[in-house]
Design a protein around this motif. Structure first.
Motif, PDB file in Angstrom:
ATOM      1  N   SER A   1       0.845  -1.190   0.000  1.00  0.00           N
ATOM      2  CA  SER A   1       0.000   0.000   0.000  1.00  0.00           C
ATOM      3  C   SER A   1       0.882   1.243   0.000  1.00  0.00           C
ATOM      4  O   SER A   1       1.805   1.357   0.814  1.00  0.00           O
ATOM      5  CB  SER A   1      -0.896  -0.006   1.249  1.00  0.00           C
ATOM      6  OG  SER A   1      -1.285   1.307   1.608  1.00  0.00           O
ATOM      7  N   ASN A   2       0.609   2.175  -0.891  1.00  0.00           N
ATOM      8  CA  ASN A   2       1.430   3.394  -0.939  1.00  0.00           C
ATOM      9  C   ASN A   2       1.376   4.170   0.362  1.00  0.00           C
ATOM     10  O   ASN A   2       2.367   4.797   0.772  1.00  0.00           O
ATOM     11  CB  ASN A   2       0.987   4.281  -2.112  1.00  0.00           C
ATOM     12  CG  ASN A   2       1.511   3.763  -3.438  1.00  0.00           C
ATOM     13  OD1 ASN A   2       2.544   3.091  -3.496  1.00  0.00           O
ATOM     14  ND2 ASN A   2       0.798   4.054  -4.521  1.00  0.00           N
ATOM     15  N   ASN A   3       0.224   4.138   1.036  1.00  0.00           N
ATOM     16  CA  ASN A   3       0.133   4.808   2.346  1.00  0.00           C
ATOM     17  C   ASN A   3       1.128   4.211   3.331  1.00  0.00           C
ATOM     18  O   ASN A   3       1.825   4.937   4.058  1.00  0.00           O
ATOM     19  CB  ASN A   3      -1.286   4.676   2.924  1.00  0.00           C
ATOM     20  CG  ASN A   3      -2.307   5.474   2.151  1.00  0.00           C
ATOM     21  OD1 ASN A   3      -1.973   6.472   1.515  1.00  0.00           O
ATOM     22  ND2 ASN A   3      -3.569   5.037   2.199  1.00  0.00           N
ATOM     23  N   MET A   4       1.176   2.903   3.362  1.00  0.00           N
ATOM     24  CA  MET A   4       2.079   2.223   4.283  1.00  0.00           C
ATOM     25  C   MET A   4       3.542   2.401   3.864  1.00  0.00           C
ATOM     26  O   MET A   4       4.423   2.618   4.700  1.00  0.00           O
ATOM     27  CB  MET A   4       1.737   0.730   4.373  1.00  0.00           C
ATOM     28  CG  MET A   4       0.425   0.436   5.079  1.00  0.00           C
ATOM     29  SD  MET A   4       0.478   0.813   6.861  1.00  0.00           S
ATOM     30  CE  MET A   4      -0.228   2.457   6.912  1.00  0.00           C
ATOM     31  N   LEU A   5       3.814   2.279   2.578  1.00  0.00           N
ATOM     32  CA  LEU A   5       5.196   2.433   2.095  1.00  0.00           C
ATOM     33  C   LEU A   5       5.737   3.819   2.436  1.00  0.00           C
ATOM     34  O   LEU A   5       6.905   3.967   2.823  1.00  0.00           O
ATOM     35  CB  LEU A   5       5.251   2.196   0.585  1.00  0.00           C
ATOM     36  CG  LEU A   5       4.980   0.753   0.131  1.00  0.00           C
ATOM     37  CD1 LEU A   5       4.781   0.712  -1.374  1.00  0.00           C
ATOM     38  CD2 LEU A   5       6.104  -0.176   0.561  1.00  0.00           C
ATOM     39  N   LYS A   6       4.882   4.827   2.319  1.00  0.00           N
ATOM     40  CA  LYS A   6       5.304   6.190   2.665  1.00  0.00           C
ATOM     41  C   LYS A   6       5.547   6.314   4.161  1.00  0.00           C
ATOM     42  O   LYS A   6       6.558   6.874   4.593  1.00  0.00           O
ATOM     43  CB  LYS A   6       4.247   7.193   2.210  1.00  0.00           C
ATOM     44  CG  LYS A   6       4.653   8.648   2.431  1.00  0.00           C
ATOM     45  CD  LYS A   6       3.601   9.602   1.882  1.00  0.00           C
ATOM     46  CE  LYS A   6       4.029  11.057   2.118  1.00  0.00           C
ATOM     47  NZ  LYS A   6       3.000  12.002   1.600  1.00  0.00           N
ATOM     48  N   ALA A   7       4.646   5.769   4.960  1.00  0.00           N
ATOM     49  CA  ALA A   7       4.802   5.835   6.419  1.00  0.00           C
ATOM     50  C   ALA A   7       6.023   5.051   6.885  1.00  0.00           C
ATOM     51  O   ALA A   7       6.677   5.416   7.872  1.00  0.00           O
ATOM     52  CB  ALA A   7       3.541   5.308   7.097  1.00  0.00           C
ATOM     53  N   MET A   8       6.346   3.977   6.174  1.00  0.00           N
ATOM     54  CA  MET A   8       7.520   3.166   6.513  1.00  0.00           C
ATOM     55  C   MET A   8       8.824   3.782   5.996  1.00  0.00           C
ATOM     56  O   MET A   8       9.900   3.255   6.276  1.00  0.00           O
ATOM     57  CB  MET A   8       7.367   1.757   5.924  1.00  0.00           C
ATOM     58  CG  MET A   8       6.290   0.915   6.565  1.00  0.00           C
ATOM     59  SD  MET A   8       6.154  -0.700   5.714  1.00  0.00           S
ATOM     60  CE  MET A   8       4.929  -1.516   6.734  1.00  0.00           C
TER      61      MET A   8
END
Length: 436
Positions: A262-269
């Motif tokens: 998920s791009n949301n998760m990849l960004k947060a990570m």
């Protein structure tokens, strides 16, 4: 008149955590033995009087295991079963002050880069000429090779840079020499490990030199399989794939932890890559080597992860069809940037999501294994267990991947290579008969 004999020290090294820790323990064992100090690894005989515990501090479960192991050995010391207990490794590096205060019965704590200080406790000298020599804790036919230490990446969930420091590469010459030594000792397969393989060489050669290292290792006579673990996907250098394709003794295998889709998760990570870029990368790799085995690792339950994020990850798995997948649940680690986020996914939900992900992969794995039935593969024999031989293809690494159940009318030995025609497929294993 009888004189009382002085019993010599015997050291047992207990290793917790990853293969990188195992290599550290093997190097420590080699140094102690070179200094004529009797040393064993993971001995169950209880004929030793000193224990060195090489700890892991990566996630909560690993930290608990490390602390419990320390307490168990401290208790043996209290009962007079041990003379000394030393602690080293990642947990000790990260929490030394707390550990010294809470478990004062430990004789000394050491960080991850303090091998010479451990040796001083034994009035032993660090022998520079022994670089590459170690007491293997693996079976004789395979070994891990750590090509660099530390990591310069800034993934928000990861505490490894806190424990292992900045990326530091070993020279190509030293790694080639170590590979030659390992082959002389019977090793046929090496697994290249690092916190981040693709960064190799940037610090000492001022450019990424993993392909150059791979070609140098592939030239080592007698080294039949070279396997790559832990490659970072962002700005992945495709000339690594060219080296894999060009050299027959480099396994068509790449371990690339993606962590999420998920791009949301990849960004947060703070992974520095998008789902779309990952799909393009995987497509390009498979275009160059259609039969390459791709392994990845995923995190379930990162702060802020929603049901939509989980569904997107499952859709990504179904589309990409990785050969091998591992999952672990998010661990909220102090001093990481993610620690500032609210750890809002309950532990039981994290476990449920990890299980969901693996159920998707289980179907994919079975389908991929069924495609192998009727085909013949080169297999390395690892062991005999419960009356049957177990081995691996070039598409499988030790412990984390599939095994091949080998049916053979003749006696086989660990390290033998045999051709196996696959007759049965299971969720995560295959079975076959030796042919030829």
């Amino acid at each position: 008149m009888k004189t009382k004999s002085i019993k010599r020290d015997k050291v047992n090294i207990i290793t917790l955590g990853c293969s990188k820790n195992m290599v550290d323990s093997e190097v420590l064992s080699g140094q102690l033995l070179a200094n004529e100090i009797d040393t064993v690894h993971e001995s169950g005989k209880r004929d030793h009087n000193i224990v060195i515990i090489n700890t892991c501090g990566f996630i909560e479960k690993a930290k608990e295991e490390s602390i419990n192991t320390i307490l168990d050995n401290v208790e043996l010391k209290k009962r007079g079963k041990l003379d000394k207990v030393y602690v080293t490794g990642c947990l000790s590096e990260r929490y030394r002050n707390n550990l010294e205060a809470e478990i004062p019965e430990v004789d000394a704590f050491f960080g991850t880069m303090e091998l010479p200080l451990i040796l001083k406790r034994f009035e032993a000298d660090y022998k520079g000429e022994l670089i590459g020599e170690r007491l293997l804790s693996t079976p004789q036919h395979y070994a891990y090779m750590k090509i660099s230490e530390g990591c310069n990446r800034t993934c928000s969930f990861c505490a490894i840079p806190l424990m292992r420091g900045k990326h530091t590469s070993r020279s190509i010459e030293s790694l080639v020499e170590e590979a030659r030594q390992l082959v002389q000792r019977g090793v046929k397969e090496v697994m290249l490990i690092a916190q981040e393989l693709t960064y190799y060489g940037l610090d000492i050669y001022k450019k990424r030199e993993l392909p150059k290292l791979l070609n140098a290792l592939a030239d080592v006579q007698g080294l039949e399989w070279i396997r790559l673990h832990y490659a970072y996907p962002s700005k992945f250098p495709m000339d690594i794939i060219d080296a894999i394709k060009d050299r027959p003794n480099i396994c068509n295998y790449l371990d690339m932890p993606l962590q999420h889709a998920s791009n949301n998760m990849l960004k947060a990570m703070k992974r520095q890559i998008t789902r779309e870029e990952m799909e393009d990368l995987i497509g390009n790799i498979r275009y160059k080597i259609p039969d390459i085995c791709l392994r990845t690792t995923l995190i379930a339950g990162f702060p802020g992860e929603t049901r939509d994020d989980v569904e997107e990850l499952k859709t990504f798995l179904q589309k990409m069809r990785f050969d091998r997948v591992g999952t672990f649940t998010y661990s909220h680690e102090e001093d990481t940037s993610a620690f500032d986020l609210v750890d809002d996914v309950p532990a039981d939900v994290k476990e449920e999501r990890a299980q969901e992900i693996m159920e998707v992969q289980q179907e994919i794995s079975l389908e991929k294994n069924e495609e192998k039935v009727g085909k013949t593969f080169k297999v390395i024999v690892d062991k005999k267990e419960a009356g049957r031989y177990l081995g691996r293809t070039e598409f499988d690494s030790v412990e984390v991947d599939n095994e091949v159940i080998i049916n053979s009318s003749k006696k086989l030995h660990p390290g033998d290579f045999v051709n196996v025609k696959i007759t049965k497929a299971y969720d995560f294993d295959i079975e076959g008969e030796v042919v030829g």
